[in-house]
Design a protein around this motif. Structure first.
Motif, mmCIF file in Angstrom:
data_model
loop_
_atom_site.group_PDB
_atom_site.id
_atom_site.type_symbol
_atom_site.label_atom_id
_atom_site.label_comp_id
_atom_site.label_asym_id
_atom_site.label_seq_id
_atom_site.Cartn_x
_atom_site.Cartn_y
_atom_site.Cartn_z
ATOM 1 N N VAL A 87 -41.387 21.990 24.405
ATOM 2 C CA VAL A 87 -40.150 22.074 23.800
ATOM 3 C C VAL A 87 -40.408 22.415 22.354
ATOM 4 N N THR A 88 -41.249 21.583 21.668
ATOM 5 C CA THR A 88 -41.470 22.143 20.269
ATOM 6 C C THR A 88 -41.602 23.662 20.069
ATOM 7 N N THR A 89 -42.614 24.153 20.926
ATOM 8 C CA THR A 89 -42.913 25.373 21.029
ATOM 9 C C THR A 89 -41.939 26.470 21.072
ATOM 10 N N ALA A 90 -40.878 25.922 22.054
ATOM 11 C CA ALA A 90 -39.889 26.976 22.335
ATOM 12 C C ALA A 90 -38.992 26.774 21.074
ATOM 13 N N ALA A 91 -38.750 25.780 20.504
ATOM 14 C CA ALA A 91 -38.029 25.735 19.121
ATOM 15 C C ALA A 91 -38.229 26.667 18.440
ATOM 16 N N ILE A 92 -39.789 26.698 18.080
ATOM 17 C CA ILE A 92 -40.371 27.479 17.209
ATOM 18 C C ILE A 92 -40.325 28.965 17.269
ATOM 19 N N VAL A 93 -40.358 29.272 18.694
ATOM 20 C CA VAL A 93 -40.115 30.826 18.960
ATOM 21 C C VAL A 93 -38.662 31.017 18.619
ATOM 22 N N VAL A 94 -37.745 30.324 19.219
ATOM 23 C CA VAL A 94 -36.418 30.746 18.963
ATOM 24 C C VAL A 94 -35.747 30.684 17.853
ATOM 25 N N LEU A 95 -36.555 29.738 16.877
ATOM 26 C CA LEU A 95 -35.982 29.655 15.617
ATOM 27 C C LEU A 95 -36.684 30.932 14.566
ATOM 28 N N SER A 96 -37.978 31.053 14.924
ATOM 29 C CA SER A 96 -38.379 32.360 14.511
ATOM 30 C C SER A 96 -37.636 33.849 14.755
ATOM 31 N N LEU A 97 -37.188 33.891 16.037
ATOM 32 C CA LEU A 97 -36.310 34.947 16.387
ATOM 33 C C LEU A 97 -35.187 35.175 15.844
ATOM 34 N N ALA A 98 -34.400 33.959 15.582
ATOM 35 C CA ALA A 98 -33.150 33.828 15.029
ATOM 36 C C ALA A 98 -33.073 34.149 13.501
ATOM 37 N N VAL A 99 -34.210 33.692 12.806
ATOM 38 C CA VAL A 99 -34.172 33.714 11.165
ATOM 39 C C VAL A 99 -33.822 35.262 10.741
ATOM 40 N N PRO A 100 -34.904 36.209 11.093
ATOM 41 C CA PRO A 100 -34.769 37.579 10.564
ATOM 42 C C PRO A 100 -33.209 37.915 11.106
ATOM 43 N N ILE A 101 -32.625 37.780 12.271
ATOM 44 C CA ILE A 101 -31.373 38.371 12.726
ATOM 45 C C ILE A 101 -30.489 37.876 11.935
ATOM 46 N N ILE A 102 -30.613 36.370 11.494
ATOM 47 C CA ILE A 102 -29.366 35.708 10.857
ATOM 48 C C ILE A 102 -29.393 36.024 9.419
ATOM 49 N N ILE A 103 -30.554 36.316 8.621
ATOM 50 C CA ILE A 103 -30.730 36.571 7.405
ATOM 51 C C ILE A 103 -30.298 38.233 7.206
ATOM 52 N N SER A 104 -31.154 39.045 8.069
ATOM 53 C CA SER A 104 -30.649 40.549 8.095
ATOM 54 C C SER A 104 -30.302 40.975 9.453
ATOM 55 N N ALA A 105 -29.034 40.889 9.895
ATOM 56 C CA ALA A 105 -28.880 41.471 11.137
ATOM 57 C C ALA A 105 -29.187 42.907 11.239
ATOM 58 N N PRO A 106 -29.511 43.217 12.370
ATOM 59 C CA PRO A 106 -30.044 44.774 12.650
ATOM 60 C C PRO A 106 -28.849 45.714 12.776
#
Length: 302
Positions: free
Chosen positions: A146-165
């Protein structure tokens, strides 16, 4: 026994160091993500929208791998995966090096210039460090999946939230309404062939960061579509600024005109950069950096 313990401690320290490098690399790319996506676009493999997604995916991957290397979760798998990815990137860098490229590979974005050779050496050093860090034990605990999944999801979300494509940005945020389509462009400087056939005119302001990004994006798109002869630039300022503009944009000079400041501000409504797509002098479309599409250079803008 003591020797094995030393090896394990060294493996932990080395893997943490590698993880920190990956996180810093991802952060540096995110700070200058527009430049990074243009670098990917310039490789002529992906279209612009796919390049923006690929840029953020690479950043996300670096964040995720960095955190996983530091924490040691599934360490053996992550270490091997990281070495494989570094190997793939190293092959790409080797090809660039053989081709004689000396451009910034954006390993650390624009924060630190690194050509293909420097980037390749950095990758080889990381591969060696990760190879000798095999003595580290993987961190195992209940909920590690679960921790690994959370790390992956958060890593995917951060760049999109900070700078949306751009492909997402244009769906979520309504572009600024641009008036003037259907009118004919009239310039005081008539030396440019703006009124014959299809033309793309870019209006730029001195020192404008997004004007330089747009110029680079336009240059790459024009080269990919074979329409470089249709591109014209309009500036205000002096010749010294123009020379710096080409240099900082990292593109070859295009035909250009220097217009009176009041005129160029009137034409663009003070919005820089402004792209105008023309057909025999008639304005078919106005765009900025975000809403300009590569297809507009070849087909009539929609």
């Amino acid at each position: 026994m003591a020797r094995e313990k030393i090896f394990r401690i060294m493996s932990v320290l080395v893997s943490i160091l590698a993880g920190i490098v990956f996180i810093i690399s991802g952060y540096a790319k995110l700070r200058s993500v527009d430049d990074f996506e243009l670098y990917i676009f310039s490789q002529k493999i992906l279209g612009f929208h796919l390049s923006t997604l690929a840029a953020r995916f690479i950043i996300s991957m670096e964040f995720a791998l960095g955190v996983m290397l530091i924490t040691g979760i599934y360490y053996r798998l992550i270490r091997r995966l990281t070495i494989v990815l570094l190997g793939i990137f190293s092959v790409f860098l080797l090809i660039k090096l053989i081709a004689g490229s000396g451009e910034n590979c954006n390993c650390f974005g624009t924060m630190l210039y690194m050509g293909p050779l420097e980037s390749l050496i950095k990758n080889v050093v990381l591969i060696v460090l990760l190879t000798v860090s095999s003595h580290r034990r993987a961190l195992g605990f209940r909920g590690s999946g679960v921790t690994t999944a959370a790390i992956v999801v958060l890593s995917l979300a951060v760049p999109i939230i900070i700078s949306a494509p751009d492909i997402l940005y244009l769906r979520v945020y309504k572009p600024v309404e641009r008036t003037g389509e259907g009118n004919y462009l009239q310039l005081s400087d008539s030396t440019l062939p703006w009124d014959k056939g299809r033309r793309i005119v870019l209006f730029s302001a001195p020192g404008c960061h997004y004007c330089r990004l747009t110029a680079k994006k336009l240059s790459i798109a024009a080269e990919r579509t074979g329409t470089t002869d249709r591109v014209l630039f309009c500036f205000f300022g002096d010749e010294e600024y123009i020379e710096k503009f080409w240099e900082k944009s990292e593109i070859a000079p295009f035909p250009y005109a220097i217009l009176p400041t009041a005129e160029i501000i009137t034409l663009t409504n003070g919005s820089f950069p402004t792209l105008m797509f023309l057909e025999d002098g008639k304005i078919l479309k106005r765009s900025g950096y975000r809403d300009f599409a590569e297809r507009d250079l070849v087909f009539p803008p929609q």
